[in-house]
Scaffold this active site. Structure first.
Site, mmCIF file in Angstrom:
data_model
loop_
_atom_site.group_PDB
_atom_site.id
_atom_site.type_symbol
_atom_site.label_atom_id
_atom_site.label_comp_id
_atom_site.label_asym_id
_atom_site.label_seq_id
_atom_site.Cartn_x
_atom_site.Cartn_y
_atom_site.Cartn_z
ATOM 1 N N LYS A 22 -4.404 24.507 46.537
ATOM 2 C CA LYS A 22 -3.433 24.900 47.564
ATOM 3 C C LYS A 22 -3.380 26.423 47.705
ATOM 4 C CE LYS A 22 1.164 25.055 46.459
ATOM 5 N NZ LYS A 22 1.751 26.381 46.711
ATOM 6 N N ASN A 23 -3.245 27.108 46.558
ATOM 7 C CA ASN A 23 -2.998 28.549 46.625
ATOM 8 C C ASN A 23 -4.246 29.366 46.937
ATOM 9 O OD1 ASN A 23 -0.356 28.017 46.217
ATOM 10 N ND2 ASN A 23 -0.321 28.610 44.046
ATOM 11 N N ARG A 93 6.922 29.821 51.994
ATOM 12 C CA ARG A 93 6.933 31.272 51.805
ATOM 13 C C ARG A 93 5.558 31.898 52.046
ATOM 14 N NH1 ARG A 93 10.275 34.160 49.175
ATOM 15 N NH2 ARG A 93 8.491 35.366 48.509
ATOM 16 N N CYS A 117 14.106 31.268 47.432
ATOM 17 C CA CYS A 117 13.577 29.922 47.243
ATOM 18 C C CYS A 117 14.076 29.413 45.910
ATOM 19 C CB CYS A 117 12.049 29.918 47.302
ATOM 20 S SG CYS A 117 11.297 30.574 45.832
ATOM 21 N N ARG A 122 12.186 36.175 44.932
ATOM 22 C CA ARG A 122 10.822 36.364 45.435
ATOM 23 C C ARG A 122 10.746 37.270 46.660
ATOM 24 N NH1 ARG A 122 7.801 30.716 45.586
ATOM 25 N NH2 ARG A 122 5.937 32.005 45.493
ATOM 26 N N ASP A 306 2.902 28.174 37.042
ATOM 27 C CA ASP A 306 2.856 26.921 37.798
ATOM 28 C C ASP A 306 2.602 25.701 36.911
ATOM 29 O OD1 ASP A 306 3.372 28.339 40.068
ATOM 30 O OD2 ASP A 306 1.307 28.359 40.796
ATOM 31 N N ARG A 399 3.959 18.828 49.055
ATOM 32 C CA ARG A 399 3.563 20.189 49.421
ATOM 33 C C ARG A 399 2.309 20.602 48.664
ATOM 34 N NH1 ARG A 399 7.303 24.439 47.984
ATOM 35 N NH2 ARG A 399 5.444 25.521 48.635
HETATM 36 N N1 EPU Z 1 7.361 40.207 43.427
HETATM 37 C C1 EPU Z 1 8.178 41.222 43.851
HETATM 38 N N2 EPU Z 1 7.914 41.796 45.062
HETATM 39 C C2 EPU Z 1 6.871 41.403 45.848
HETATM 40 C C3 EPU Z 1 6.027 40.364 45.408
HETATM 41 C C4 EPU Z 1 6.300 39.787 44.172
HETATM 42 O O1 EPU Z 1 9.127 41.605 43.175
HETATM 43 O O2 EPU Z 1 6.687 41.972 46.928
HETATM 44 C C5 EPU Z 1 7.610 39.570 42.118
HETATM 45 C C6 EPU Z 1 8.023 38.096 42.278
HETATM 46 O O3 EPU Z 1 9.387 37.951 42.538
HETATM 47 C C7 EPU Z 1 7.587 37.518 40.952
HETATM 48 C C8 EPU Z 1 6.314 38.322 40.614
HETATM 49 O O4 EPU Z 1 6.395 39.509 41.409
HETATM 50 O O5 EPU Z 1 8.564 37.794 39.986
HETATM 51 C C9 EPU Z 1 4.999 37.637 40.891
HETATM 52 O O6 EPU Z 1 5.054 37.010 42.155
HETATM 53 P P1 EPU Z 1 3.782 36.810 43.088
HETATM 54 O O7 EPU Z 1 3.921 37.703 44.270
HETATM 55 O O8 EPU Z 1 2.538 36.892 42.286
HETATM 56 O O9 EPU Z 1 4.012 35.324 43.579
HETATM 57 P P2 EPU Z 1 3.572 34.749 44.987
HETATM 58 O O10 EPU Z 1 2.357 35.456 45.434
HETATM 59 O O11 EPU Z 1 4.740 34.684 45.876
HETATM 60 C C10 EPU Z 1 1.906 32.932 44.065
HETATM 61 C C11 EPU Z 1 1.780 31.453 44.175
HETATM 62 C C12 EPU Z 1 2.880 30.782 43.366
HETATM 63 C C13 EPU Z 1 2.741 31.233 41.906
HETATM 64 C C14 EPU Z 1 2.784 32.762 41.826
HETATM 65 C C15 EPU Z 1 2.561 33.314 40.435
HETATM 66 C C16 EPU Z 1 0.756 31.210 46.352
HETATM 67 C C17 EPU Z 1 0.867 30.741 47.742
HETATM 68 N N3 EPU Z 1 1.842 31.069 45.579
HETATM 69 O O12 EPU Z 1 3.201 33.261 44.598
HETATM 70 O O13 EPU Z 1 2.668 29.377 43.461
HETATM 71 O O14 EPU Z 1 3.764 30.693 41.133
HETATM 72 O O15 EPU Z 1 1.798 33.336 42.705
HETATM 73 O O16 EPU Z 1 1.339 32.900 39.959
HETATM 74 O O17 EPU Z 1 -0.290 31.661 45.933
HETATM 75 C C18 EPU Z 1 3.283 27.110 43.420
HETATM 76 O O18 EPU Z 1 2.125 26.834 43.785
HETATM 77 O O19 EPU Z 1 4.088 26.213 43.031
HETATM 78 C C19 EPU Z 1 3.728 28.496 43.445
HETATM 79 C C20 EPU Z 1 5.015 28.838 43.409
#
Ligand code: EPU
Length: 420
Positions: A22-23, A93, A117, A122, A306, A399
């Site tokens: 998915k990701n 998201r 969320c 996030r 995850d 999802r």
């Molecule tokens: N963060 C910030 N500011 C930002 C971006 C991130 O503070 O602008 C913080 C987040 O709040 C979190 C940390 O940085 O504490 C890491 O978040 P990240 O941005 O890496 O998460 P994401 O890109 O929103 C992806 C996956 C998630 C997975 C996380 C961590 C996708 C679409 N989603 O989310 O997947 O948990 O990386 O590996 O790639 C899931 O599949 O169930 C899922 C939640």
């Protein structure tokens, strides 16, 4: 709304094929916005989230076609609308992944802010700060990010506070068409980021540093459509490995990449599972008692957040020992704890740690799914529980798990999907 009814206690046996990640599929699909032409993306999983991002692309004017075998074609020649609406973004998201490509190719975009969320606040501030450094003018108005870039985005030096996965992906896509060189430090190293880099390179992007935390992107004036494939889903793989640990049995997972689960395979071996790695398959069996381990979630190659909920189910089943599960990525990712307790687990949460005392097993009950991975932990517990477990709100599972019920049934599980 549908629910799952699981009769626990039937060991899993047989072989199933792991679907595309998915990701990885989500950023690859977003990347088709970067260049006109007919793009092909293979191994796209059949999930609610992939259907949502295709809806988003269609709302921009792209034409998409997803064949039953997971081959997606996207024609993004005529993009007439540059707004990602709240109605679509609030359901997923990851829709924010269209911001980088739209801004890079068309010089403007209007994307709804995703909001909070279930697993935490996030924010997307890293994405926005980096795009501003690259010359974008951003205004937050009426719940939307309105972004504009004069002629084109300009390369910049960016350093993330935390290695954000979708942040890295957004900046990679924006920088691929920017003028000059972008250096992204403290970049995420997840395999899904590497998959996107491969696709961008096939489209003509110049990127160095794949699989490292320092990415150098030399912007090019235009990119071309390409033929790419989504990598196998390491989180789906880990979920089935853990399920076998919880329920027992012996299962072969095919079409997966053992190399993408270094810390997970290590941990599950410490738990006592027997794991054999093939080139693109994994055989797992449970022989003997489960042992307690401590788990700390970390960015790749550490233990993935995850899979935190799923491994907690497993630790709740040991015979009396203690496990400490520490969540370092998200501040509110213990929603499954209260539901696992309803199934008999002995878990105490202290800040970002969960202290899990093995209770020897679960007893079936009615529980509610709260987010995608929390739902997976309830399925694992239900498969292992004595008696019947009913899980409501399973749209969360749809999802992110392709054909979950079909795959579990193929392994001998007694699972039924019913109307609530
Ligand atoms: N963060 C910030 N500011 C930002 C971006 C991130 O503070 O602008 C913080 C987040 O709040 C979190 C940390 O940085 O504490 C890491 O978040 P990240 O941005 O890496 O998460 P994401 O890109 O929103 C992806 C996956 C998630 C997975 C996380 C961590 C996708 C679409 N989603 O989310 O997947 O948990 O990386 O590996 O790639 C899931 O599949 O169930 C899922 C939640």
């Amino acid at each position: 709304m549908d629910k799952l009814v699981i009769e626990g206690g039937h060991p899993l046996r047989g072989s199933i094929k792991i679907s595309g990640a998915k990701n990885a599929a989500l950023p690859l699909i977003a990347a088709t916005l970067l260049a006109p032409g007919r793009h092909t993306v293979r191994n796209v999983p059949n999930l609610r989230d992939t259907r949502t991002i295709l809806k988003l692309l269609e709302s921009f004017g792209a034409k998409t076609e997803l064949a039953a075998d997971g081959t997606l074609t996207v024609d993004s020649d005529e993009i007439s609308n540059l707004e990602a609406s709240y109605e679509l973004v609030k359901t997923m998201r990851a829709s924010v992944l269209v911001l980088g490509p739209l801004l890079a190719r068309f010089g403007r975009a209007r994307v709804s802010l995703p909001g909070g969320c279930a697993i935490g606040a996030r924010p997307i501030d890293f994405h926005l700060q980096a795009l501003e450094k690259m010359g974008a003018r951003l205004v937050l108005r009426e719940g939307y990010v309105e972004a504009q870039a004069e002629a084109s985005l300009a390369g910049a030096e960016v350093c993330f506070d935390i290695p954000s996965v979708t942040g890295t992906e957004n900046i990679l896509m924006a920088a691929a068409l920017a003028k000059g060189v972008t250096v992204l430090k403290n970049a995420a190293r997840e395999p899904e980021v590497g998959n996107l880099i491969e696709m961008l390179q096939a489209m003509g992007a110049e990127i160095e540093g794949r699989d490292t935390d320092r990415l150098t992107i030399r912007g090019v004036p235009r990119l071309k459509a390409a033929d790419s494939a989504v990598i196998p889903d390491r989180i789906e793989t880990g979920t089935y490995l853990i399920a076998v640990g919880a329920v027992g049995g012996e299962v072969t997972l095919t079409n997966c990449r053992p190399g993408h689960l270094p810390s997970v395979l290590d941990k599950l071996r410490q738990v006592g599972l027997v794991i054999e790695e093939g080139e693109d398959s994994i055989r797992v069996a449970r022989r003997g008692a489960l042992r307690n381990v401590d788990v700390k979630t970390m960015p790749y190659p550490g233990f993935p957040t995850d899979l935190q909920a799923q491994v907690m189910s497993l630790m709740a089943m040991t015979n009396g020992g203690l496990s400490v599960i520490h969540e370092t990525i998200f501040e509110n990712r213990f929603m499954h704890v209260a539901e696992l307790r309803r199934l008999g687990a002995d878990i105490r949460v202290d800040g970002r740690s969960a202290i899990v005392k093995g209770a020897g097993g679960f007893v079936g009950a009615k529980v509610m799914a709260t987010d995608l991975r929390a739902s997976a932990s309830l399925v694992i517990a239900g498969l292992a529980a004595q008696g019947l477990t009913e899980i409501s709100r399973i749209y969360h599972l749809e999802r992110g798990y392709d054909n979950l019920v079909g795959k579990l049934r193929a392994l001998g599980a007694k699972v039924q999907q019913m109307r609530e």
